[in-house]
Design an enzyme around this catalytic site. Sequence first.
Site, PDB file in Angstrom:
ATOM      1  N   ASP A  86       0.816  -1.222   0.000  1.00 54.06           N
ATOM      2  CA  ASP A  86       0.000   0.000   0.000  1.00 54.06           C
ATOM      3  C   ASP A  86       0.847   1.269   0.000  1.00 54.06           C
ATOM      4  OD1 ASP A  86      -2.102  -1.858   0.361  1.00 54.06           O
ATOM      5  OD2 ASP A  86      -1.946  -1.692   2.532  1.00 54.06           O
ATOM      6  N   GLU A 111     -11.322   0.924  -3.600  1.00 55.74           N
ATOM      7  CA  GLU A 111     -10.638   1.286  -2.364  1.00 55.74           C
ATOM      8  C   GLU A 111      -9.364   2.050  -2.705  1.00 55.74           C
ATOM      9  OE1 GLU A 111      -9.390  -2.300  -0.335  1.00 55.74           O
ATOM     10  OE2 GLU A 111      -8.793  -3.239  -2.201  1.00 55.74           O
TER      11      GLU A 111
END
Length: 540
Positions: free
Chosen positions: A14, A187
């Site tokens: 991420d 997301e």
Amino acid sequence: MKIQNPVLPGFNPDPSMIRVGDTYYIANSTFEWFPGVRLHESKDMVHWNELPSPLASVTMLDMAGNPASGGIWAPDLSYADGKFWLVFTDVKVTEGPFKDMHNYVTTATDIRGPWTKPTLLNGVGFDESLFHDDDGRKYLVQQTWDHREYKQPFNGITLTEIDPETLRVKPETARTIYRGTDVKLVEGPHLYKIKGQYYLFAAQGGTVWTHQEVVARSASLTAESFVTEPGEPFITNFDTPDSYLQKQGHGALVSTPGGEWYYASLTGRPWHHDTESVWDPRGWCTLGRETAIQKVEWDAEGWPRIVGGHGGQTFVEAPKDAIHTDAPDNHSYHDNFTGDLDTTQWNTLRIPFTSHMGRTGDGKLTLVGHESFASNFDVSLVGLRWQAFNFDAQVKVEFDPYSYQQMAGLTNFYNDKHYSWVFITWDEERGHVIEVAQNDNNQYTSFLKDAAIQIPAGTQSVWFKTKVRTSSYSYAYSLDGKTWQDIPVELDAAVVSDDYVLQTYGGFFTGAFVGLAAVDYAGYNREANFYNFDYAELAD
């Protein structure tokens, strides 16, 4: 220079990448591992050095009781108004219809800190980022969670204004700006303003083989005004099963001083058993989700495209204005434990390393035995990421148990349900013994049992070693630190991979660790001493 992917190997998912002046910074998720949020810096995008964690105390982050793969999800790093801004999510529930979470913001004028005490924002959804518009307004951009069983739980991307002075979120301004495509599971949003247009980068498809990143844009920030980039996804490996890099998607965009563009993305590198297809199953990522960087160009219609195609490249041209950065090419590591525990290397589960857990100095690490690996509260384990497919790790151990409920040794660990270790314990008939055990989806197996290796009376120390060789690994022991005896137990490394854990558990977001641990679930706090830890990476 060439960027060789992944640039941050081994459990660095991420990525949120920014540039301040001539320096690039990346923030990565850490989930239940402490300290929270991993930071790296570079001036060339090729070589990266780790920085101190911004969340290194209970005042900054309290994760006691968090489930495996809860904790810090998808931090976002930005720079505005002369300071660094970090927003992050602390996830308290991973399984089931609800995702209880706390979103925070903290700031610092220096990337190395000190960071302000985190301010609670909301719990609307995870993967939040902060957008600083050029009119001075600030917005929280986040995935939105919907628990209702008749709705898609990933309920679009919500934009909510934040008061720049008080940091109070203004819920009355909240609006859905993008719902993704039919791929679903939208997301990981990051919002940018480029040449007067707002560009939203968002992940879809889940952080598995179907993972992808899409781009949408709009002339305004009004509700549902964003239009998806036409044609293929911005980046994905769903249709490139033979690629060295897989799972690319969630990430962040950055420009260089010279006007080039790059994209930092999570990625995974699967390996396969000899009997398996390289397409299905796609493989096993024991190093977890890592960070890759791809070069970006803009097409005639003003849409960003990955250079070389949406599958990305292993070797990428570095920025033309890159400034060479000195950084280690190898992540081998040795610790004599002569000073404080180095928390840029060592991590603990959920809680910081304090005198309650142990102490370092005088050439040894002492761990105080507490709860078992099954606990989400009080585990005495220090771990180091697997950052190579092939490595040896070894340590000298002193431990004097008087109960089978007391254990200390060397572990290869993914989470409380998936790990193995070699350890010293007590047997009622033979005294001190060496055992090897594995927990495979909570099926605990002691491999040696009645054949556990008896430690000769008067022996003060035992040396343990693990030999990891991509698809399998094993343990060995020594009574003098020189002559080693292999323990005849070969373990499948897939058991400590994201992809294996995913088969039975929704929290599969970290990676394998090699670690040192002491357990005394009898509650008598038996201590173990560890000396001369060595982690040596080998050629793949």
